[in-house]
Design a protein around this motif. Structure first.
Motif, PDB file in Angstrom:
ATOM      1  N   GLU A 108       8.613   1.040  51.395  1.00 20.68           N
ATOM      2  CA  GLU A 108       9.344   0.842  52.644  1.00 20.68           C
ATOM      3  C   GLU A 108       8.913  -0.406  53.395  1.00 20.68           C
ATOM      4  O   GLU A 108       9.658  -0.933  54.206  1.00 20.68           O
ATOM      5  N   GLN A 109       7.698  -0.862  53.184  1.00 18.93           N
ATOM      6  CA  GLN A 109       7.193  -2.030  53.907  1.00 18.93           C
ATOM      7  C   GLN A 109       7.649  -3.312  53.226  1.00 18.93           C
ATOM      8  O   GLN A 109       7.658  -3.407  52.003  1.00 18.93           O
ATOM      9  N   GLU A 110       8.032  -4.298  54.007  1.00 16.73           N
ATOM     10  CA  GLU A 110       8.428  -5.599  53.492  1.00 16.73           C
ATOM     11  C   GLU A 110       7.196  -6.492  53.338  1.00 16.73           C
ATOM     12  O   GLU A 110       6.313  -6.496  54.189  1.00 16.73           O
ATOM     13  N   TYR A 111       7.142  -7.233  52.250  1.00 16.30           N
ATOM     14  CA  TYR A 111       6.051  -8.161  51.991  1.00 16.30           C
ATOM     15  C   TYR A 111       6.635  -9.543  51.730  1.00 16.30           C
ATOM     16  O   TYR A 111       7.715  -9.670  51.148  1.00 16.30           O
ATOM     17  N   SER A 112       5.895 -10.570  52.106  1.00 16.79           N
ATOM     18  CA  SER A 112       6.329 -11.936  51.811  1.00 16.79           C
ATOM     19  C   SER A 112       6.129 -12.217  50.328  1.00 16.79           C
ATOM     20  O   SER A 112       5.398 -11.488  49.635  1.00 16.79           O
ATOM     21  N   LEU A 113       6.744 -13.270  49.832  1.00 11.89           N
ATOM     22  CA  LEU A 113       6.568 -13.664  48.439  1.00 11.89           C
ATOM     23  C   LEU A 113       5.092 -13.907  48.149  1.00 11.89           C
ATOM     24  O   LEU A 113       4.569 -13.455  47.129  1.00 11.89           O
ATOM     25  N   ALA A 114       4.401 -14.576  49.060  1.00 11.61           N
ATOM     26  CA  ALA A 114       2.973 -14.854  48.868  1.00 11.61           C
ATOM     27  C   ALA A 114       2.164 -13.563  48.779  1.00 11.61           C
ATOM     28  O   ALA A 114       1.245 -13.454  47.955  1.00 11.61           O
ATOM     29  N   ASP A 115       2.495 -12.577  49.604  1.00  7.74           N
ATOM     30  CA  ASP A 115       1.803 -11.285  49.559  1.00  7.74           C
ATOM     31  C   ASP A 115       2.039 -10.581  48.223  1.00  7.74           C
ATOM     32  O   ASP A 115       1.119 -10.025  47.624  1.00  7.74           O
ATOM     33  N   LYS A 116       3.280 -10.591  47.770  1.00  7.13           N
ATOM     34  CA  LYS A 116       3.614  -9.949  46.500  1.00  7.13           C
ATOM     35  C   LYS A 116       2.883 -10.624  45.340  1.00  7.13           C
ATOM     36  O   LYS A 116       2.347  -9.947  44.461  1.00  7.13           O
ATOM     37  N   ASN A 144       4.234 -19.222  38.301  1.00  5.30           N
ATOM     38  CA  ASN A 144       5.685 -19.161  38.088  1.00  5.30           C
ATOM     39  C   ASN A 144       6.105 -17.824  37.494  1.00  5.30           C
ATOM     40  O   ASN A 144       7.117 -17.248  37.900  1.00  5.30           O
ATOM     41  N   LEU A 145       5.333 -17.315  36.529  1.00  2.00           N
ATOM     42  CA  LEU A 145       5.647 -16.012  35.938  1.00  2.00           C
ATOM     43  C   LEU A 145       5.562 -14.903  36.976  1.00  2.00           C
ATOM     44  O   LEU A 145       6.432 -14.031  37.042  1.00  2.00           O
ATOM     45  N   ILE A 146       4.509 -14.925  37.782  1.00  3.64           N
ATOM     46  CA  ILE A 146       4.349 -13.889  38.808  1.00  3.64           C
ATOM     47  C   ILE A 146       5.463 -13.986  39.846  1.00  3.64           C
ATOM     48  O   ILE A 146       6.045 -12.970  40.238  1.00  3.64           O
ATOM     49  N   GLN A 147       5.793 -15.198  40.289  1.00  2.00           N
ATOM     50  CA  GLN A 147       6.861 -15.361  41.280  1.00  2.00           C
ATOM     51  C   GLN A 147       8.194 -14.866  40.729  1.00  2.00           C
ATOM     52  O   GLN A 147       8.958 -14.209  41.445  1.00  2.00           O
ATOM     53  N   GLU A 148       8.470 -15.172  39.474  1.00  2.00           N
ATOM     54  CA  GLU A 148       9.712 -14.692  38.865  1.00  2.00           C
ATOM     55  C   GLU A 148       9.709 -13.172  38.803  1.00  2.00           C
ATOM     56  O   GLU A 148      10.710 -12.526  39.108  1.00  2.00           O
ATOM     57  N   PHE A 149       8.575 -12.591  38.440  1.00  2.00           N
ATOM     58  CA  PHE A 149       8.466 -11.142  38.343  1.00  2.00           C
ATOM     59  C   PHE A 149       8.709 -10.468  39.692  1.00  2.00           C
ATOM     60  O   PHE A 149       9.489  -9.524  39.782  1.00  2.00           O
ATOM     61  N   VAL A 150       8.043 -10.923  40.747  1.00  2.00           N
ATOM     62  CA  VAL A 150       8.155 -10.247  42.042  1.00  2.00           C
ATOM     63  C   VAL A 150       9.503 -10.476  42.713  1.00  2.00           C
ATOM     64  O   VAL A 150       9.863  -9.743  43.632  1.00  2.00           O
ATOM     65  N   SER A 151      10.251 -11.462  42.250  1.00  2.82           N
ATOM     66  CA  SER A 151      11.554 -11.722  42.864  1.00  2.82           C
ATOM     67  C   SER A 151      12.711 -11.096  42.090  1.00  2.82           C
ATOM     68  O   SER A 151      13.874 -11.235  42.486  1.00  2.82           O
ATOM     69  N   ARG A 152      12.415 -10.370  41.017  1.00  7.69           N
ATOM     70  CA  ARG A 152      13.470  -9.698  40.233  1.00  7.69           C
ATOM     71  C   ARG A 152      14.140  -8.605  41.044  1.00  7.69           C
ATOM     72  O   ARG A 152      13.511  -7.930  41.849  1.00  7.69           O
TER      73      ARG A 152
END
Length: 75
Positions: free
Chosen positions: A30-38, A15-23
């Motif tokens: 330039e490259q897009e990554y999925s939430l799982a990749d991040k 949960n902490l990591i997901q919150e961090f990568v979605s800030r």
């Protein structure tokens, strides 16, 4: 204060990591990554010691930062 990420409940860490990568402002270039990749990238950085989990007693907030930026946090 640096928090040993290994001591957190796995769900709490996720949960902490997901919150961090979605800030807003979290930039992965330039490259897009999925939430799982991040999440995987941040988890690897924590495991390698390239990043650390910081808890601010002053604000009550957690953050994940590059390890080389926090050399003196525990002193």
């Amino acid at each position: 204060m640096i928090v040993p990420w290994q001591e957190l409940d796995p769900d709490t860490l996720d949960n902490l990591i997901q919150e961090f990568v979605s800030r807003d402002g979290t930039d992965y270039g330039e490259q897009e990554y999925s939430l799982a990749d991040k999440v995987s990238q941040v988890r690897r950085a924590l495991a390698k010691g390239e990043a650390v989990l910081i808890f601010s007693e002053h604000t009550g907030l957690c953050n994940i930062v590059p390890a080389d930026q926090v050399r003196d946090w525990n002193h």
